[in-house]
Structures are given as C-alpha cells and as structure tokens.
Design a protein around this motif. Structure first.
Motif, short mmCIF file in Angstrom:
data_model
loop_
_atom_site.label_atom_id
_atom_site.label_comp_id
_atom_site.label_asym_id
_atom_site.label_seq_id
_atom_site.Cartn_x
_atom_site.Cartn_y
_atom_site.Cartn_z
N THR A 160 88.80 52.68 -34.16
CA THR A 160 87.47 53.27 -34.01
C THR A 160 86.43 52.16 -33.89
O THR A 160 86.70 51.00 -34.21
CB THR A 160 87.10 54.15 -35.22
N LEU A 161 85.23 52.53 -33.48
CA LEU A 161 84.13 51.58 -33.42
C LEU A 161 83.84 51.02 -34.81
O LEU A 161 83.56 49.82 -34.96
CB LEU A 161 82.89 52.26 -32.85
N ALA A 162 83.94 51.85 -35.82
CA ALA A 162 83.69 51.39 -37.20
C ALA A 162 84.71 50.34 -37.62
O ALA A 162 84.36 49.37 -38.31
CB ALA A 162 83.72 52.58 -38.16
N ASP A 163 85.97 50.51 -37.22
CA ASP A 163 86.99 49.49 -37.53
C ASP A 163 86.62 48.15 -36.90
O ASP A 163 86.72 47.10 -37.54
CB ASP A 163 88.36 49.93 -36.98
N LYS B 238 85.68 35.95 -32.68
CA LYS B 238 84.87 36.55 -31.61
C LYS B 238 85.64 37.56 -30.77
O LYS B 238 85.06 38.46 -30.18
CB LYS B 238 84.31 35.45 -30.70
N ASP B 239 86.97 37.38 -30.68
CA ASP B 239 87.79 38.19 -29.79
C ASP B 239 88.74 39.06 -30.58
O ASP B 239 89.29 38.63 -31.61
CB ASP B 239 88.58 37.31 -28.83
N VAL B 240 88.97 40.27 -30.09
CA VAL B 240 89.91 41.17 -30.75
C VAL B 240 90.93 41.68 -29.74
O VAL B 240 90.63 41.81 -28.55
CB VAL B 240 89.19 42.37 -31.40
N MET B 241 92.12 41.95 -30.24
CA MET B 241 93.18 42.54 -29.43
C MET B 241 93.43 43.94 -29.96
O MET B 241 93.60 44.14 -31.17
CB MET B 241 94.45 41.69 -29.52
N ILE B 242 93.43 44.91 -29.06
CA ILE B 242 93.58 46.32 -29.45
C ILE B 242 94.70 46.95 -28.64
O ILE B 242 94.74 46.80 -27.41
CB ILE B 242 92.28 47.11 -29.23
N GLY B 243 95.60 47.65 -29.31
CA GLY B 243 96.68 48.35 -28.63
C GLY B 243 96.57 49.84 -28.82
O GLY B 243 96.05 50.56 -27.98
N ARG B 244 97.06 50.32 -29.96
CA ARG B 244 97.06 51.76 -30.21
C ARG B 244 95.68 52.37 -30.17
O ARG B 244 95.51 53.52 -29.73
CB ARG B 244 97.74 52.05 -31.56
N GLY B 245 94.68 51.63 -30.58
CA GLY B 245 93.32 52.16 -30.55
C GLY B 245 92.89 52.57 -29.15
O GLY B 245 92.18 53.56 -28.96
N ILE B 246 93.32 51.79 -28.15
CA ILE B 246 92.97 52.11 -26.76
C ILE B 246 93.83 53.26 -26.25
O ILE B 246 93.36 54.10 -25.48
CB ILE B 246 93.10 50.86 -25.88
N TYR C 110 94.95 55.65 -28.17
CA TYR C 110 94.41 56.83 -28.84
C TYR C 110 93.10 57.28 -28.22
O TYR C 110 92.82 58.47 -28.10
CB TYR C 110 94.19 56.56 -30.32
N ASP C 111 92.27 56.30 -27.84
CA ASP C 111 90.96 56.62 -27.25
C ASP C 111 90.61 55.56 -26.21
O ASP C 111 90.09 54.50 -26.54
CB ASP C 111 89.88 56.67 -28.33
N PRO C 112 90.90 55.83 -24.94
CA PRO C 112 90.65 54.84 -23.90
C PRO C 112 89.18 54.45 -23.76
O PRO C 112 88.88 53.41 -23.16
CB PRO C 112 91.14 55.55 -22.62
N THR C 113 88.27 55.23 -24.31
CA THR C 113 86.85 54.88 -24.22
C THR C 113 86.42 53.90 -25.31
O THR C 113 85.26 53.47 -25.31
CB THR C 113 85.95 56.13 -24.30
N LEU C 114 87.31 53.54 -26.22
CA LEU C 114 86.92 52.67 -27.34
C LEU C 114 86.30 51.34 -26.87
O LEU C 114 85.27 50.92 -27.41
CB LEU C 114 88.14 52.41 -28.24
N PRO C 115 86.89 50.64 -25.88
CA PRO C 115 86.23 49.40 -25.43
C PRO C 115 84.81 49.63 -24.92
O PRO C 115 83.94 48.77 -25.09
CB PRO C 115 87.16 48.90 -24.33
N LEU C 116 84.55 50.77 -24.28
CA LEU C 116 83.20 51.09 -23.82
C LEU C 116 82.27 51.30 -25.00
O LEU C 116 81.11 50.85 -24.98
CB LEU C 116 83.22 52.35 -22.94
N GLN C 117 82.76 51.95 -26.04
CA GLN C 117 81.95 52.14 -27.25
C GLN C 117 81.61 50.80 -27.87
O GLN C 117 80.47 50.56 -28.29
CB GLN C 117 82.71 53.00 -28.25
N ILE C 118 82.60 49.90 -27.94
CA ILE C 118 82.38 48.58 -28.54
C ILE C 118 81.32 47.80 -27.77
O ILE C 118 80.46 47.13 -28.36
CB ILE C 118 83.71 47.81 -28.61
N LYS C 119 81.37 47.89 -26.45
CA LYS C 119 80.44 47.14 -25.61
C LYS C 119 79.10 47.85 -25.42
O LYS C 119 78.20 47.29 -24.78
CB LYS C 119 81.08 46.87 -24.25
N GLY C 120 78.98 49.06 -25.96
CA GLY C 120 77.74 49.81 -25.79
C GLY C 120 77.51 50.27 -24.37
O GLY C 120 76.36 50.44 -23.94
#
Length: 309
Positions: free
Chosen positions: A200-203, A215-223, A225-235
């Motif tokens: 989630t964005l909160a995570d 500065k950098d994060v790697m995300i697997g299951r989060g994406i 589960y919700d493909p829009t998560l990177p968009l949420q992170i970047k605003g």
C-alpha cells in the motif's frame, strides 16, 4: 525509483510490456525472473535468456537480467553474453527462498556460507563485462548471517544490494525484520534498495520515513495486488477504468500465446488470484472466476467483474 521485483511466471516480458503500455513510466525498472545456470545447456544460451532478449523487450519496462546459480564459469559466460546484446548490469540472486533451490546452496541457501559467496565473487567479478548487483535476504537460517556477509560484499564493486529483510526459512510468512535492517545499514558501503511487504501507499511511506538513506524500492506482490500502486506512490493521476484496460490487455496477450487452452486458463487464473485483490467488486463474483471450469467461461466471468468496477 520504483523497481518491479522478479516473480517467476508472473513478471515476465508479457507482463512487463502490457504494464508499460497501460501505465507508461509508472515503474522505472524491472529485475527479470531468474535465469538459472542449471536449466539447459549454455551453449544454447539464447533459449535460456528468451525473456530478456532485447528484441522481445522493445516497448517494455527497462529490465536487468537476474542470474541464479553458483557456478562461476557459467555465470561469467551468461553475463558476458548478456553484455554483448546490450545489458550493462546483471543481478545475482542470493535471496530465493524456495527449498528446492536453497538446499543446493543457491539463492538464499548460500547465505550461511560467506566463504562460498566470497569465493564466487572473487572468481566472477574480475571477468564480468557488465556491472553486478545483488538481491538477497538477511540470511537463510538466521537474520545474523548478514553480519558475516557485509564485510565480504563491501570488498567488491557492486552497483547495488537489494535486501528483503526476512530469512529464507520464512519463505514469505511472518514479518519483515526492519530492526535488523536498520542495525546493519550503516555497515554497508553500497547503495541499498529495499524490498518486502510494500503493498500500500502507507507501507511505502513508512519505509521511506524510517530509512531516509534508502531512495529506491523494489515491489513485487504489491504491484500484482494493485497495479496502480506505483502511480499512487508517484502522485500520478490514475485514469478512469485503467485497471479494466490493464486486465483486459493482459488477458488478451495471454490468449495470443502459443500454448494450450488449458495452459492459458491456468495462467489467467494465476494472475486473477493476485489482481483481484484491489478490485472493488463483490467477493462472490471474484470467486466465480476461479471456479470457472474452462477458458471461455473464465473470460466471460472476468468481463462481468470488470463491468462492475
């Protein structure tokens, strides 16, 4: 930077290209599912590296090939062939927790043996044409195994180290150990990328707040589960019905595969198990997709779900 984590059978080129087409520039980089040094003959290396062949990845998320194995000669041969087709970095997987991998001292199974890690790095680094990064866990049996690995890793010119703060024996159960990660971070001389339990964005915000130097994060299951998560992170604004478009596109690409209908059916259901997490649709409708007995009915059930999003 947001990096797509390697997930066998899920984050391959079909997924990466479809994602980039639907959510352009949301993910900055991907690490490929591992290329095993033990599957097949390296003399026929192009079959082995089909997922990362440049011509197949045009229009896709930029990718770093990941290699799984502990055979220095084969590692160098494969890595240097990847360099010849344009890759300037490869990633060594010493984090895979699968038991059938780990019990052979591959993936996270090599972490309790720092001398083996040192021996392999000493053999391959001077011969590598591309740069080398590493993806790892805190250890296999114990979180403290990383303490003996850090001085070894610090000796070599690594581009980065991605740390998933679990041990291999956990697989993906239990909690990530943020306290241990915080303890060892000051001792690591390389750039560190965080991986683990960002769904989630909160995570994401919690990790960035706690580890300001990362500065950098790697995300697997989060994406997944919700493909829009990177968009949420970047605003970034999320287009209406973008999830629908992505699911429809992904299913469409799977249907084009030169495999049996049964194989397509299984692959669609595998994705659905994860993608449906974030869909605001009745749970009974989601389950109907999983219970559909054949391909055509599965697609019909998915289309009905998408109409309700």
């Amino acid at each position: 930077m947001i990096i797509l984590a390697p997930m066998q059978g899920l984050t391959e080129v079909l997924f990466r290209k479809t994602y980039e087409r639907c959510f352009h520039n949301a993910i900055d980089l991907a690490v490929s599912p591992f290329l095993s040094l033990t599957h097949g003959n390296l003399a026929d290396a192009w079959k082995k590296i089909g997922d990362v062949l440049p011509e197949r990845n045009e229009g896709s998320i930029p990718v770093i090939p990941q290699i799984l194995g502990k055979e220095p000669e084969e590692f160098v041969e494969l890595a240097n062939r990847l360099f010849e087709v344009g890759y300037t970095e490869v990633n060594w997987n010493i984090g895979c927790p699968m038991r059938k991998v780990a019990h052979k001292h591959r993936g996270s199974g090599i972490l309790p043996y720092p001398d083996e890690v040192d021996e392999i790095l000493n053999a391959i680094v001077p011969q590598l044409k591309p740069g080398l990064s590493i993806k790892m866990r805190l250890g296999y049996y114990s979180k403290d195994e990383i303490d003996n690995l850090i001085p070894i890793l610090n000796k070599y010119p690594l581009k980065s180290i991605t740390i998933h703060p679990r041990i291999g024996k956990q697989i993906y159960t239990g909690n990530v150990d943020l306290e241990k990660l915080q303890e060892v971070l000051p001792d690591i001389s390389h750039k560190v990328i965080y991986n683990g339990d960002i769904t989630t964005l909160a995570d994401y915000q919690q990790i960035r707040s706690r580890f300001g130097q990362i500065k950098d994060v790697m995300i697997g299951r989060g994406i997944l589960y919700d493909p829009t998560l990177p968009l949420q992170i970047k605003g970034t604004d999320i287009a209406p019905r973008s999830m629908n478009l992505f699911v429809e596109s992904l299913v469409g690409e799977i249907l084009k595969l030169n495999v049996t209908d049964n194989a397509k059916w299984r692959k669609i259901k595998e994705y659905w198990c994860m993608l449906s997490h974030s869909m605001k649709v009745d749970e009974s409708m989601k389950k109907e997709v999983l219970h559909a007995p054949e391909l055509a009915e599965t697609i019909d059930k998915i289309e009905k779900c998408l109409l309700h999003i």
